[in-house]
Design a protein around this motif. Structure first.
Motif, PDB file in Angstrom:
ATOM      1  N   PHE A 192      59.786  74.728  39.579  1.00 45.85           N
ATOM      2  CA  PHE A 192      60.562  74.545  38.257  1.00 45.85           C
ATOM      3  C   PHE A 192      60.155  73.035  37.745  1.00 45.85           C
ATOM      4  O   PHE A 192      60.118  72.980  36.515  1.00 45.85           O
ATOM      5  N   VAL A 193      59.544  72.305  38.518  1.00 42.70           N
ATOM      6  CA  VAL A 193      59.223  70.822  37.811  1.00 42.70           C
ATOM      7  C   VAL A 193      57.812  70.656  37.555  1.00 42.70           C
ATOM      8  O   VAL A 193      57.471  69.992  36.514  1.00 42.70           O
ATOM      9  N   LEU A 194      56.986  71.288  38.184  1.00 37.85           N
ATOM     10  CA  LEU A 194      55.429  70.891  37.748  1.00 37.85           C
ATOM     11  C   LEU A 194      54.989  71.634  36.346  1.00 37.85           C
ATOM     12  O   LEU A 194      54.172  70.862  35.885  1.00 37.85           O
ATOM     13  N   PRO A 195      55.235  72.729  36.151  1.00 33.53           N
ATOM     14  CA  PRO A 195      54.687  73.453  34.815  1.00 33.53           C
ATOM     15  C   PRO A 195      55.224  72.464  33.669  1.00 33.53           C
ATOM     16  O   PRO A 195      54.433  71.936  32.716  1.00 33.53           O
ATOM     17  N   PRO A 196      56.471  72.032  33.432  1.00 32.24           N
ATOM     18  CA  PRO A 196      56.901  71.397  32.343  1.00 32.24           C
ATOM     19  C   PRO A 196      56.077  69.984  32.346  1.00 32.24           C
ATOM     20  O   PRO A 196      56.124  69.446  31.197  1.00 32.24           O
ATOM     21  N   LEU A 197      56.021  69.474  33.728  1.00 35.86           N
ATOM     22  CA  LEU A 197      55.164  68.310  33.556  1.00 35.86           C
ATOM     23  C   LEU A 197      53.798  68.485  33.148  1.00 35.86           C
ATOM     24  O   LEU A 197      53.006  67.487  32.594  1.00 35.86           O
ATOM     25  N   LEU A 198      53.008  69.620  33.455  1.00 33.52           N
ATOM     26  CA  LEU A 198      51.596  69.590  33.347  1.00 33.52           C
ATOM     27  C   LEU A 198      51.349  70.233  32.038  1.00 33.52           C
ATOM     28  O   LEU A 198      50.407  70.125  31.235  1.00 33.52           O
ATOM     29  N   VAL A 199      52.515  71.037  31.209  1.00 33.04           N
ATOM     30  CA  VAL A 199      52.017  71.753  30.155  1.00 33.04           C
ATOM     31  C   VAL A 199      52.974  71.239  29.006  1.00 33.04           C
ATOM     32  O   VAL A 199      54.136  71.273  29.156  1.00 33.04           O
ATOM     33  N   ARG A 200      52.330  70.986  28.256  1.00 34.26           N
ATOM     34  CA  ARG A 200      52.818  70.153  26.687  1.00 34.26           C
ATOM     35  C   ARG A 200      53.601  71.376  25.917  1.00 34.26           C
ATOM     36  O   ARG A 200      52.684  71.724  25.330  1.00 34.26           O
ATOM     37  N   ALA A 201      54.799  71.451  25.914  1.00 30.80           N
ATOM     38  CA  ALA A 201      55.110  72.824  25.031  1.00 30.80           C
ATOM     39  C   ALA A 201      54.992  72.360  23.520  1.00 30.80           C
ATOM     40  O   ALA A 201      54.936  73.373  22.687  1.00 30.80           O
ATOM     41  N   ALA A 202      55.074  71.310  23.172  1.00 31.89           N
ATOM     42  CA  ALA A 202      54.822  70.830  21.724  1.00 31.89           C
ATOM     43  C   ALA A 202      53.590  70.434  21.500  1.00 31.89           C
ATOM     44  O   ALA A 202      53.471  69.950  20.144  1.00 31.89           O
ATOM     45  N   GLY A 203      52.598  70.758  22.332  1.00 31.24           N
ATOM     46  CA  GLY A 203      51.111  70.381  22.029  1.00 31.24           C
ATOM     47  C   GLY A 203      50.540  71.386  21.099  1.00 31.24           C
ATOM     48  O   GLY A 203      51.109  72.533  20.639  1.00 31.24           O
ATOM     49  N   THR A 204      49.520  71.083  20.656  1.00 28.99           N
ATOM     50  CA  THR A 204      48.683  72.036  19.871  1.00 28.99           C
ATOM     51  C   THR A 204      48.166  72.874  20.839  1.00 28.99           C
ATOM     52  O   THR A 204      48.135  73.049  22.070  1.00 28.99           O
ATOM     53  N   THR A 205      47.495  74.101  20.128  1.00 28.80           N
ATOM     54  CA  THR A 205      46.936  75.041  21.069  1.00 28.80           C
ATOM     55  C   THR A 205      45.894  74.670  21.922  1.00 28.80           C
ATOM     56  O   THR A 205      45.941  75.049  23.135  1.00 28.80           O
ATOM     57  N   GLU A 206      44.919  73.821  21.420  1.00 30.23           N
ATOM     58  CA  GLU A 206      43.850  73.331  22.196  1.00 30.23           C
ATOM     59  C   GLU A 206      44.376  72.444  23.678  1.00 30.23           C
ATOM     60  O   GLU A 206      44.132  72.390  24.678  1.00 30.23           O
ATOM     61  N   GLU A 207      45.522  71.603  23.143  1.00 26.78           N
ATOM     62  CA  GLU A 207      46.227  70.968  24.268  1.00 26.78           C
ATOM     63  C   GLU A 207      46.781  71.815  25.203  1.00 26.78           C
ATOM     64  O   GLU A 207      46.938  71.646  26.518  1.00 26.78           O
ATOM     65  N   ILE A 208      47.755  72.930  24.776  1.00 30.14           N
ATOM     66  CA  ILE A 208      48.003  73.651  25.869  1.00 30.14           C
ATOM     67  C   ILE A 208      46.950  74.595  26.646  1.00 30.14           C
ATOM     68  O   ILE A 208      47.358  74.635  27.934  1.00 30.14           O
ATOM     69  N   ALA A 209      46.100  74.903  26.121  1.00 25.25           N
ATOM     70  CA  ALA A 209      44.877  75.386  26.676  1.00 25.25           C
ATOM     71  C   ALA A 209      44.491  74.557  28.010  1.00 25.25           C
ATOM     72  O   ALA A 209      44.251  75.051  28.975  1.00 25.25           O
ATOM     73  N   ALA A 210      44.224  73.326  27.584  1.00 27.22           N
ATOM     74  CA  ALA A 210      43.793  72.377  28.355  1.00 27.22           C
ATOM     75  C   ALA A 210      44.668  72.317  29.728  1.00 27.22           C
ATOM     76  O   ALA A 210      44.277  72.022  30.793  1.00 27.22           O
TER      77      ALA A 210
END
Length: 462
Positions: free
Chosen positions: A190-208
Motif C-alpha cells: 500500500f505504501v511503497l508504490p505511492p512513495l516511489l511513483v509520482r502520479a503527477a509526474g511527466t511520462t519520463e518521470e513515471i517511467a523512471a
C-alpha cells in the motif's frame, strides 16, 4: 547434529487401556506402550522468520498497480478495470490452482512448496522490470500473473508450518506470526508504490519511477529466494507435540480428506463466515485508492498510508489474538468477538469517511483493521481445531480458495455499487454482508478436536 532442543512440558506415557475416551473425528491413538518426550528446536524461529519475509515478498505485489491506479492508467493508457484485474488475478489463479498445490504440500513437504513459490514470485517480479515501456503493460500483467500463481505456495503454509515446528502452547501464536508476513507485505504494498511513483509526474518521470520500483521488488524477491535455499528446513528432527506426532503417523489420502472436510458442518460454517470477512477486506483493499481520492483529491500518498495503517493494525491484532488463543483456547468466542467489532469498525469508517478530516479516516481504519485483518490468522487456527487431524495445508487451502471466490464477487459488487451510487451505500452493503457472516459464525459449535487430542494424551499423567 541438531541444535540443542528446549524441552517443553509435554512428557507423555501412553499405556494400553489407560483411557477409553474418544476424540470426535480422531482415530484412536496408539495403544502400544510408549514413552515420548516432545521437543521444540530453536531453529524453528529462523524458519518462521524466513517464511514471514518470503510471504511478504509475494503479498507486496498484490496491490502494486491498483494503489497507484491513476498513474498506471495515465502512463500505460489502459482502463481502470484493466488495472483492477491486476489484483483480481491473484484471486482467480488461487481458485484454479489451490487443489494441485494442496496435493503437492500433502505429498511432499513445506520446503519444496516454499522453494517453488519463492522462485515464481521472483520470476514474476523480474518480468515486470522489462515491462516499463508504455506498450508493455501486457508483460507487466504476465509478471503479475506469475506472482499470483506463486501465491498458492504461500497462503496455505502458516498453519502447517506452525503445527510441524511449534509446541501446543505456541502453535496459534506461530500461525499468527506466519500470517503476519502476508499482512506485512500487503501493508508495504500500500505504501511503497505511492512513495516511489509520482502520479503527477511527466511520462519520463513515471517511467523512471516504475523502473526503480520494479527493480526494488525483484531484488528483494531474489534475496529471499537465496535465504530460503540456505535456511528454510522442511521439519524438525522430532515432532514438537503429541498432536503433531499423531498427525504425522496418519496415512495421507487427499481425496478422502476433502470428503471429510466437505461433510464437516463446523468447517463449512467457518468457511462461509471466514470468506465473507476476508472477502470484504479484499474488496476494500482493492478499491481503497478510488474511495479515498473521491473525498480527498490529490491524496495519493495518504491513500497508501491509510492502507498501511489498516493492515499494520491488523498485524498487531493478529498477534494479540494468537496469544489469547494459546492462553485460553476459546476459538469461537474470539472469532465472534472479532466479527462484532469488525461490524462496528466498518460503521465508523462508513460515517466518518466524508467528514473532511483525513486524520479521522486514519483512525477509523486503524480501528477497522485491528479487528477485520486479525480474523485472517484466527480463522486458520479455528479451522485446524475443528478439522483435526486433517492436513492443515489442505484445510487452509480450501479456506483461501473460497476466500478468493468471495473476494472476486464482493470486489466486483463493491465496485458496481460504488459506480452506481456512492461509497456510503457500498460500505453499508458491506456491513450487511458482515452481519450475515457474524450470524453464520455464531452457529459454529466449539468442537476443538486438536485440543481434545492433546488433552487425551495428557490424561494418563493426571
Amino acid at each position: 547434529m541438531p541444535p540443542n532442543p528446549k524441552t517443553i512440558d509435554v512428557c507423555v506415557s501412553v499405556i494400553e487401556g489407560t483411557s477409553e475416551k474418544k476424540v470426535p473425528g480422531v482415530t484412536e491413538l496408539s495403544s502400544e506402550k510408549t514413552a515420548t518426550e516432545y521437543q521444540v528446536y530453536p531453529i524453528r524461529w529462523l524458519v518462521l522468520l524466513v517464511f514471514v519475509f518470503y510471504s511478504a515478498s509475494n503479498a507486496l505485489q498484490w496491490t502494486q498497480y491498483t494503489i497507484i491506479q491513476d498513474a498506471i492508467v495515465k502512463y500505460y493508457n489502459v482502463t481502470s478495470n484493466q488495472v483492477y484485474w491486476t489484483s483480481l488475478i491473484y484471486m482467480i489463479t488461487f481458485i484454479l490452482l489451490i487443489f494441485p498445490a494442496c496435493w503437492l504440500l500433502d505429498k511432499t513437504n513445506i520446503r519444496l512448496c516454499v522453494i517453488i513459490g519463492a522462485f515464481g514470485t521472483g520470476l514474476g517480479a523480474w518480468l515486470k522490470v522489462f515491462s516499463v515501456p508504455q506498450d508493455m503493460f501486457w508483460l507487466g500483467f504476465t509478471g503479475q500473473t506469475v506472482s499470483a500463481v506463486s501465491q498458492v505456495f504461500v497462503l496455505n503454509i502458516p498453519p502447517r508450518l506452525a503445527a510441524v515446528w511449534f509446541g501446543p502452547d505456541q502453535v496459534s501464536s506461530a500461525c499468527s506470526i506466519g500470517v503476519f508476513g502476508n499482512m506485512m507485505g500487503v501493508a508495504m504494498g500500500f505504501v511503497l508504490p505511492p512513495l516511489l511513483v509520482r502520479a503527477a509526474g511527466t511520462t519520463e518521470e513515471i517511467a523512471a519511477d516504475l523502473q526503480l520500483m520494479f527493480h526494488i521488488y525483484a531484488s528483494y524477491s531474489s534475496v529471499l529466494f537465496v535465504c530460503i535455499l540456505l535456511f528454510f528446513k522442511a521439519a524438525p528432527p522430532t515432532p514438537p507435540s503429541a498432536a503433531a506426532d499423531f498427525g504425522s503417523t496418519l496415512d495421507s489420502n487427499f481425496l478422502l480428506s476433502l470428503k471429510k472436510l466437505m461433510t464437516n458442518r463446523n468447517f463449512i460454517l467457518l468457511l462461509i463466515s471466514y470468506s465473507i470477512n476476508v472477502g470484504v477486506f479484499l474488496a476494500i483493499s482493492t478499491l481503497l485508492n478510488e474511495v479515498i481520492l473521491k473525498h480527498y483529491p490529490g491524496a495519493q500518498l495518504d491513500a497508501g498510508r491509510i492502507g498501511l495503517v489498516f493492515v499494520v493494525s491488523g498485524m498487531a491484532g493478529s498477534v494479540v489474538c494468537g496469544v489469547i488463543l494459546d492462553k485460553t483456547h476459546r476459538f469461537k468466542e474470539t472469532t465472534l468477538a472479532l466479527y462484532v467489532a469488525t461490524i462496528a469498525g466498518m460503521l465508523v469508517f462508513t460515517f466518518t469517511l466524508d467528514c473532511g478530516y483525513i486524520g479521522v479516516v486514519y483512525l477509523s481504519n486503524i480501528l477497522l483493521g485491528f479487528f477485520m485483518t486479525a480474523y485472517l490468522a484466527v480463522g486458520y487456527e479455528f479451522a485446524s481445531e475443528v478439522t483435526y487431524p486433517e492436513p492443515e495445508g489442505t484445510t487452509s487451502g480450501i479456506l483461501n480458495a473460497v476466500v478468493q471466490l468471495f473476494g472476486i464477487i464482493l470486489t466486483l459488487a463493491y465496485e458496481r455499487v460504488l459506480s452506481a451510487a456512492d461509497d456510503r451505500w457500498a460500505n453499508l452493503s458491506a456491513v450487511g454482508v458482515l452481519c450475515a457472516g457474524a450470524a453464520v459464525c455464531a452457529a459454529i459449535t466449539s468442537d476443538l478436536r486438536r485440543q481434545n487430542a492433546q488433552n487425551k494424551i495428557k490424561e494418563p499423567l493426571d
